[in-house]
Design a protein around this motif. Structure first.
Motif, PDB file in Angstrom:
ATOM      1  N   GLU A  68       0.844  -1.200   0.000  1.00 17.37           N
ATOM      2  CA  GLU A  68       0.000   0.000   0.000  1.00 17.37           C
ATOM      3  C   GLU A  68       0.875   1.244   0.000  1.00 17.37           C
ATOM      4  O   GLU A  68       1.798   1.377   0.804  1.00 17.37           O
ATOM      5  CB  GLU A  68      -0.916   0.009   1.225  1.00 17.37           C
ATOM      6  N   TYR A  69       0.573   2.151  -0.928  1.00 19.06           N
ATOM      7  CA  TYR A  69       1.284   3.425  -1.035  1.00 19.06           C
ATOM      8  C   TYR A  69       0.288   4.554  -0.789  1.00 19.06           C
ATOM      9  O   TYR A  69      -0.832   4.536  -1.309  1.00 19.06           O
ATOM     10  CB  TYR A  69       1.923   3.576  -2.417  1.00 19.06           C
ATOM     11  N   THR A  70       0.690   5.535   0.008  1.00 18.41           N
ATOM     12  CA  THR A  70      -0.212   6.630   0.373  1.00 18.41           C
ATOM     13  C   THR A  70       0.425   7.971   0.044  1.00 18.41           C
ATOM     14  O   THR A  70       1.598   8.208   0.342  1.00 18.41           O
ATOM     15  CB  THR A  70      -0.546   6.582   1.879  1.00 18.41           C
ATOM     16  N   ASP A  71      -0.374   8.837  -0.561  1.00 15.04           N
ATOM     17  CA  ASP A  71       0.049  10.217  -0.830  1.00 15.04           C
ATOM     18  C   ASP A  71      -0.973  11.139  -0.182  1.00 15.04           C
ATOM     19  O   ASP A  71      -2.183  10.992  -0.402  1.00 15.04           O
ATOM     20  CB  ASP A  71       0.115  10.461  -2.344  1.00 15.04           C
ATOM     21  N   TYR A  72      -0.501  12.070   0.650  1.00 14.08           N
ATOM     22  CA  TYR A  72      -1.415  12.911   1.432  1.00 14.08           C
ATOM     23  C   TYR A  72      -1.031  14.376   1.278  1.00 14.08           C
ATOM     24  O   TYR A  72       0.134  14.738   1.411  1.00 14.08           O
ATOM     25  CB  TYR A  72      -1.340  12.509   2.909  1.00 14.08           C
ATOM     26  N   GLU A  73      -2.032  15.214   0.990  1.00 12.53           N
ATOM     27  CA  GLU A  73      -1.766  16.657   0.889  1.00 12.53           C
ATOM     28  C   GLU A  73      -3.019  17.435   1.276  1.00 12.53           C
ATOM     29  O   GLU A  73      -4.150  16.966   1.116  1.00 12.53           O
ATOM     30  CB  GLU A  73      -1.323  17.036  -0.526  1.00 12.53           C
ATOM     31  N   CYS A  74      -2.791  18.633   1.791  1.00 13.03           N
ATOM     32  CA  CYS A  74      -3.879  19.508   2.221  1.00 13.03           C
ATOM     33  C   CYS A  74      -3.723  20.878   1.578  1.00 13.03           C
ATOM     34  O   CYS A  74      -2.615  21.289   1.220  1.00 13.03           O
ATOM     35  CB  CYS A  74      -3.894  19.665   3.742  1.00 13.03           C
ATOM     36  N   ARG A  75      -4.819  21.590   1.461  1.00 15.07           N
ATOM     37  CA  ARG A  75      -4.794  22.962   0.964  1.00 15.07           C
ATOM     38  C   ARG A  75      -5.893  23.749   1.661  1.00 15.07           C
ATOM     39  O   ARG A  75      -6.785  23.179   2.306  1.00 15.07           O
ATOM     40  CB  ARG A  75      -5.005  23.006  -0.551  1.00 15.07           C
ATOM     41  N   HIS A  76      -5.828  25.059   1.527  1.00 17.43           N
ATOM     42  CA  HIS A  76      -6.860  25.903   2.108  1.00 17.43           C
ATOM     43  C   HIS A  76      -8.202  25.645   1.417  1.00 17.43           C
ATOM     44  O   HIS A  76      -8.247  25.335   0.227  1.00 17.43           O
ATOM     45  CB  HIS A  76      -6.483  27.379   1.974  1.00 17.43           C
ATOM     46  N   PHE A  77      -9.271  25.761   2.177  1.00 14.26           N
ATOM     47  CA  PHE A  77     -10.603  25.518   1.634  1.00 14.26           C
ATOM     48  C   PHE A  77     -11.611  26.454   2.311  1.00 14.26           C
ATOM     49  O   PHE A  77     -11.565  26.624   3.528  1.00 14.26           O
ATOM     50  CB  PHE A  77     -11.008  24.066   1.880  1.00 14.26           C
ATOM     51  N   PRO A  78     -12.504  27.046   1.516  1.00 17.86           N
ATOM     52  CA  PRO A  78     -12.595  27.008   0.051  1.00 17.86           C
ATOM     53  C   PRO A  78     -11.741  28.087  -0.611  1.00 17.86           C
ATOM     54  O   PRO A  78     -11.510  29.140  -0.018  1.00 17.86           O
ATOM     55  CB  PRO A  78     -14.072  27.239  -0.207  1.00 17.86           C
ATOM     56  N   LEU A  79     -11.297  27.805  -1.841  1.00 19.46           N
ATOM     57  CA  LEU A  79     -10.534  28.762  -2.641  1.00 19.46           C
ATOM     58  C   LEU A  79     -11.435  29.374  -3.708  1.00 19.46           C
ATOM     59  O   LEU A  79     -12.306  28.695  -4.268  1.00 19.46           O
ATOM     60  CB  LEU A  79      -9.339  28.071  -3.311  1.00 19.46           C
ATOM     61  N   LYS A  80     -11.198  30.656  -4.002  1.00 20.27           N
ATOM     62  CA  LYS A  80     -12.080  31.372  -4.928  1.00 20.27           C
ATOM     63  C   LYS A  80     -12.211  30.689  -6.280  1.00 20.27           C
ATOM     64  O   LYS A  80     -13.305  30.432  -6.767  1.00 20.27           O
ATOM     65  CB  LYS A  80     -11.580  32.809  -5.108  1.00 20.27           C
ATOM     66  N   VAL A  81     -11.069  30.431  -6.913  1.00 20.98           N
ATOM     67  CA  VAL A  81     -11.095  29.891  -8.273  1.00 20.98           C
ATOM     68  C   VAL A  81     -11.270  28.376  -8.260  1.00 20.98           C
ATOM     69  O   VAL A  81     -12.164  27.823  -8.905  1.00 20.98           O
ATOM     70  CB  VAL A  81      -9.812  30.271  -9.029  1.00 20.98           C
ATOM     71  N   THR A  82     -10.431  27.693  -7.499  1.00 19.27           N
ATOM     72  CA  THR A  82     -10.440  26.225  -7.490  1.00 19.27           C
ATOM     73  C   THR A  82     -11.792  25.657  -7.079  1.00 19.27           C
ATOM     74  O   THR A  82     -12.266  24.666  -7.649  1.00 19.27           O
ATOM     75  CB  THR A  82      -9.358  25.697  -6.543  1.00 19.27           C
ATOM     76  N   ASP A  83     -12.443  26.278  -6.090  1.00 24.77           N
ATOM     77  CA  ASP A  83     -13.704  25.750  -5.572  1.00 24.77           C
ATOM     78  C   ASP A  83     -14.925  26.504  -6.095  1.00 24.77           C
ATOM     79  O   ASP A  83     -16.036  26.334  -5.568  1.00 24.77           O
ATOM     80  CB  ASP A  83     -13.685  25.765  -4.041  1.00 24.77           C
ATOM     81  N   GLY A  84     -14.734  27.345  -7.096  1.00 21.88           N
ATOM     82  CA  GLY A  84     -15.859  28.017  -7.735  1.00 21.88           C
ATOM     83  C   GLY A  84     -16.562  29.041  -6.878  1.00 21.88           C
ATOM     84  O   GLY A  84     -17.768  29.256  -7.022  1.00 21.88           O
ATOM     85  N   CYS A  85     -15.809  29.707  -5.985  1.00 19.48           N
ATOM     86  CA  CYS A  85     -16.447  30.667  -5.083  1.00 19.48           C
ATOM     87  C   CYS A  85     -16.892  31.955  -5.783  1.00 19.48           C
ATOM     88  O   CYS A  85     -17.649  32.740  -5.212  1.00 19.48           O
ATOM     89  CB  CYS A  85     -15.489  31.013  -3.943  1.00 19.48           C
TER      90      CYS A  85
END
Length: 216
Positions: A68-85
């Motif tokens: 099993e291989y795991t890749d984990y990452e986080c970002r700010h939420f919600p973002l204006k452009v990325t999350d369609g705000c």
């Protein structure tokens, strides 16, 4: 009120504050787990201020086992452009951000109530009066958290954000519930004890019950 009552209240409020902080900073109010495709699945968690994604890949290994291989990452939420705000998700982003602000206000109310207890417990005269401020701050703490809870619940119930229709409730959501439930109970308990202390009941007021000046 008795000094013992204030000490118990202090630690009880401290517990609700810890739960509040855990819910406010937790990345897992809502959790989405995608089906496994080509030995890979994604686990996406949504907190009040961040979105985390875990990619889990399982491939056949030696002796009929799996690696099993795991890749984990986080970002700010919600973002204006990325999350369609700025377009289709504008209302959702406003509501979600408001829930985060409400949680932060709740943290400050709990901290202020701890300071009020620490200040008020020092003298007998302060203990007679400070319970009203403590009860008010604790109930305000609960009110802000309850408002955040209602906002997130409505966004989840109506699936106002893509993938929410496949989401389940996460640990941070339940930390929030525990925090405001305990806060309501504490606030009612402080009010009840304070009222009975003002009436002179020894169990609430201690060894020096309050009496009107005319009867002293």
């Amino acid at each position: 009120m008795r000094k013992t009552s204030y000490v118990v209240t202090f630690f009880a409020v401290a517990l609700t504050l810890v739960l509040n902080i855990l819910s406010n900073t937790g990345p897992d109010w809502l959790v989405v787990q995608t089906p496994e495709v080509l030995h890979t699945r994604f686990i996406i968690t949504y907190g009040l201020s961040k979105r985390c994604e875990r990619q889990v890949t399982r491939i056949p290994g030696p002796n009929n086992g799996k690696l099993e291989y795991t890749d984990y990452e986080c970002r700010h939420f919600p973002l204006k452009v990325t999350d369609g705000c700025e377009k289709e998700n504008e209302m959702f982003c406003d509501a979600w951000t408001s829930a985060r602000y409400l949680e932060e206000l709740a943290v400050w109310c709990a901290a202020a109530s701890l300071c009020a207890i620490a200040f008020g417990v020092s003298t007998h005269s302060r203990r007679r009066r400070i319970w009203r401020a403590v009860a008010g701050l604790v109930l305000l703490h609960a009110a802000f958290q309850l408002a955040a809870f209602g906002t997130v619940t409505e966004m989840y119930r109506t699936s106002r954000f893509p993938t929410f229709e496949h989401a389940r409730l996460g640990p941070a959501y339940f930390f929030n519930i525990l925090s405001w439930l305990f806060s309501v109970f504490i606030g009612v308990a402080v009010i009840t004890t304070g009222v009975f202390a003002d009436k002179g009941h020894r169990w609430a007021a201690g060894n020096r019950p309050y009496r009107p000046i005319g009867n002293a």
